[in-house]
Design a protein around this motif. Sequence first.
Motif, PDB file in Angstrom:
ATOM      1  N   PRO A 106       0.826  -1.257   0.069  1.00 49.65           N
ATOM      2  CA  PRO A 106      -0.041   0.071   0.002  1.00 49.65           C
ATOM      3  C   PRO A 106       0.759   1.079  -0.111  1.00 49.65           C
ATOM      4  CG  PRO A 106       0.300  -0.790   2.230  1.00 49.65           C
ATOM      5  CD  PRO A 106       1.015  -1.966   1.263  1.00 49.65           C
ATOM      6  N   LEU A 107       0.121   2.347  -0.227  1.00 52.22           N
ATOM      7  CA  LEU A 107       0.911   3.695  -0.079  1.00 52.22           C
ATOM      8  C   LEU A 107       0.162   4.160   1.295  1.00 52.22           C
ATOM      9  CD1 LEU A 107       0.928   6.613  -3.018  1.00 52.22           C
ATOM     10  CD2 LEU A 107       0.226   6.852  -0.359  1.00 52.22           C
ATOM     11  N   GLU A 108       1.514   4.750   2.182  1.00 50.30           N
ATOM     12  CA  GLU A 108       1.196   4.894   3.597  1.00 50.30           C
ATOM     13  C   GLU A 108       1.221   6.252   3.795  1.00 50.30           C
ATOM     14  OE1 GLU A 108       3.712   4.502   7.543  1.00 50.30           O
ATOM     15  OE2 GLU A 108       2.773   2.554   6.949  1.00 50.30           O
ATOM     16  N   ILE A 109       0.068   6.971   4.201  1.00 53.82           N
ATOM     17  CA  ILE A 109      -0.057   8.227   4.598  1.00 53.82           C
ATOM     18  C   ILE A 109      -0.027   8.653   5.943  1.00 53.82           C
ATOM     19  CG2 ILE A 109      -1.238  10.616   4.163  1.00 53.82           C
ATOM     20  CD1 ILE A 109      -2.728   8.875   1.800  1.00 53.82           C
ATOM     21  N   PRO A 110       0.822   9.199   6.896  1.00 49.95           N
ATOM     22  CA  PRO A 110       0.648   9.483   7.948  1.00 49.95           C
ATOM     23  C   PRO A 110      -0.479  10.513   8.188  1.00 49.95           C
ATOM     24  CG  PRO A 110       3.068   9.668   7.244  1.00 49.95           C
ATOM     25  CD  PRO A 110       2.253   9.597   6.050  1.00 49.95           C
ATOM     26  N   LEU A 111      -1.189  10.413   9.397  1.00 55.58           N
ATOM     27  CA  LEU A 111      -2.427  11.183   9.513  1.00 55.58           C
ATOM     28  C   LEU A 111      -1.930  12.682   9.786  1.00 55.58           C
ATOM     29  CD1 LEU A 111      -4.691   8.566  11.271  1.00 55.58           C
ATOM     30  CD2 LEU A 111      -5.159   9.761   9.131  1.00 55.58           C
ATOM     31  N   ALA A 112      -0.579  12.565  10.513  1.00 56.40           N
ATOM     32  CA  ALA A 112      -0.360  13.789  11.209  1.00 56.40           C
ATOM     33  C   ALA A 112       0.191  14.686   9.836  1.00 56.40           C
ATOM     34  CB  ALA A 112       0.745  13.618  11.939  1.00 56.40           C
ATOM     35  N   ALA A 166      -1.012  19.182   5.985  1.00 57.00           N
ATOM     36  CA  ALA A 166      -0.183  19.815   5.323  1.00 57.00           C
ATOM     37  C   ALA A 166      -0.231  19.410   3.831  1.00 57.00           C
ATOM     38  CB  ALA A 166       1.337  19.398   5.834  1.00 57.00           C
ATOM     39  N   ILE A 167      -0.620  18.046   3.689  1.00 62.25           N
ATOM     40  CA  ILE A 167      -0.774  17.700   2.396  1.00 62.25           C
ATOM     41  C   ILE A 167      -2.010  18.531   1.703  1.00 62.25           C
ATOM     42  CG2 ILE A 167      -1.870  15.689   1.008  1.00 62.25           C
ATOM     43  CD1 ILE A 167      -0.161  13.985   2.620  1.00 62.25           C
ATOM     44  N   LEU A 168      -3.236  18.543   2.271  1.00 65.14           N
ATOM     45  CA  LEU A 168      -4.529  19.360   2.156  1.00 65.14           C
ATOM     46  C   LEU A 168      -4.062  20.800   1.838  1.00 65.14           C
ATOM     47  CD1 LEU A 168      -7.245  17.221   4.026  1.00 65.14           C
ATOM     48  CD2 LEU A 168      -6.531  17.274   1.612  1.00 65.14           C
ATOM     49  N   ARG A 169      -3.316  21.387   2.779  1.00 66.18           N
ATOM     50  CA  ARG A 169      -2.940  22.875   2.530  1.00 66.18           C
ATOM     51  C   ARG A 169      -2.120  22.906   0.994  1.00 66.18           C
ATOM     52  NH1 ARG A 169      -1.921  22.737   8.184  1.00 66.18           N
ATOM     53  NH2 ARG A 169       0.277  22.302   7.643  1.00 66.18           N
ATOM     54  N   GLY A 170      -1.285  21.760   0.690  1.00 68.01           N
ATOM     55  CA  GLY A 170      -0.665  22.208  -0.674  1.00 68.01           C
ATOM     56  C   GLY A 170      -1.569  21.970  -1.797  1.00 68.01           C
ATOM     57  N   VAL A 171      -2.642  21.130  -1.776  1.00 69.14           N
ATOM     58  CA  VAL A 171      -3.414  20.951  -2.647  1.00 69.14           C
ATOM     59  C   VAL A 171      -4.311  22.345  -2.845  1.00 69.14           C
ATOM     60  CG1 VAL A 171      -5.780  19.657  -3.369  1.00 69.14           C
ATOM     61  CG2 VAL A 171      -4.025  18.353  -2.315  1.00 69.14           C
ATOM     62  N   GLN A 172      -4.538  22.912  -1.717  1.00 64.88           N
ATOM     63  CA  GLN A 172      -5.403  23.990  -1.765  1.00 64.88           C
ATOM     64  C   GLN A 172      -4.415  25.090  -2.554  1.00 64.88           C
ATOM     65  OE1 GLN A 172      -6.311  26.201   1.865  1.00 64.88           O
ATOM     66  NE2 GLN A 172      -8.372  26.673   1.200  1.00 64.88           N
ATOM     67  N   ASP A 173      -3.253  25.285  -2.058  1.00 59.83           N
ATOM     68  CA  ASP A 173      -2.206  26.313  -2.828  1.00 59.83           C
ATOM     69  C   ASP A 173      -2.426  25.941  -4.552  1.00 59.83           C
ATOM     70  OD1 ASP A 173      -1.685  27.528  -0.455  1.00 59.83           O
ATOM     71  OD2 ASP A 173       0.159  26.220  -0.089  1.00 59.83           O
ATOM     72  N   ASP A 174      -2.087  24.522  -4.781  1.00 61.61           N
ATOM     73  CA  ASP A 174      -2.129  24.468  -6.255  1.00 61.61           C
ATOM     74  C   ASP A 174      -3.439  24.676  -6.817  1.00 61.61           C
ATOM     75  OD1 ASP A 174       0.148  23.410  -6.146  1.00 61.61           O
ATOM     76  OD2 ASP A 174      -0.147  21.298  -6.096  1.00 61.61           O
ATOM     77  N   LEU A 175      -4.629  24.483  -6.001  1.00 60.54           N
ATOM     78  CA  LEU A 175      -5.823  24.888  -6.753  1.00 60.54           C
ATOM     79  C   LEU A 175      -6.004  26.346  -6.828  1.00 60.54           C
ATOM     80  CD1 LEU A 175      -8.425  22.319  -5.008  1.00 60.54           C
ATOM     81  CD2 LEU A 175      -7.732  22.491  -7.429  1.00 60.54           C
TER      82      LEU A 175
END
Length: 210
Positions: free
Chosen positions: A152-158, A162-171
């Motif tokens: 699987p691909l592992e995503i730390p919840l913590a 930050a991942i979603l903030r990066g997505v928002q910046d790209d949007l």
Amino acid sequence: MLIVEAVLETPEAAGFSLWPVAGLPPYTFAPVSARMPPPEVGGALAMLADYNARAGDGDDPPADAEALLRALLDTDRILAPGGLRFHDTATGVTVVPGCCCGLEDWREWLEVTAGGSLWLGHDPSPRIEHHGAAVHLWPDGAGAPGPPGGPPLEIPLAGLPAILRGVQDDLRGFLTVARQWTAHRFPALAEPLAAALDEGLAVSAPLPGA
């Protein structure tokens, strides 16, 4: 290294002639951000306008470029085939959105940070499971009785906020280049279209807990 991108499904460019679009392979996924060149911006807007026009009343989309974009402005809820694409450079695992998944729902990943889950489309059907302080994500296998094959691909919840903030910046970047692209061709539509995309893709509102 985990790379997460907001992506839109690429259009069937061969059948579109209302404005220049990038010659990308159709029905794959292209990232959206401020780094998009104008032909890719045009391709993204072509897909969004054409898809939503067809999803609205079932009639053929307008054959006039400005009318097609105005129809997107009149859409009750913008549908954006795509979502988030995850790639782990260490393992080579890539997870792409399944069919019927939409980039407009990217904020549903916030539910994962609180222990929830979400639907990621079908054919393929990405599978997501909580494992302690992380979530495991597979390219396919949602609903299967046994564990999927392959790592699987592992995503730390913590790290998810930050991942979603990066997505928002790209949007936000995509809104900027979409506004610039439209201002060059249809100046009167530049601000209304950017506002419609902002609302439809849930871009600018603050991210709760992120």
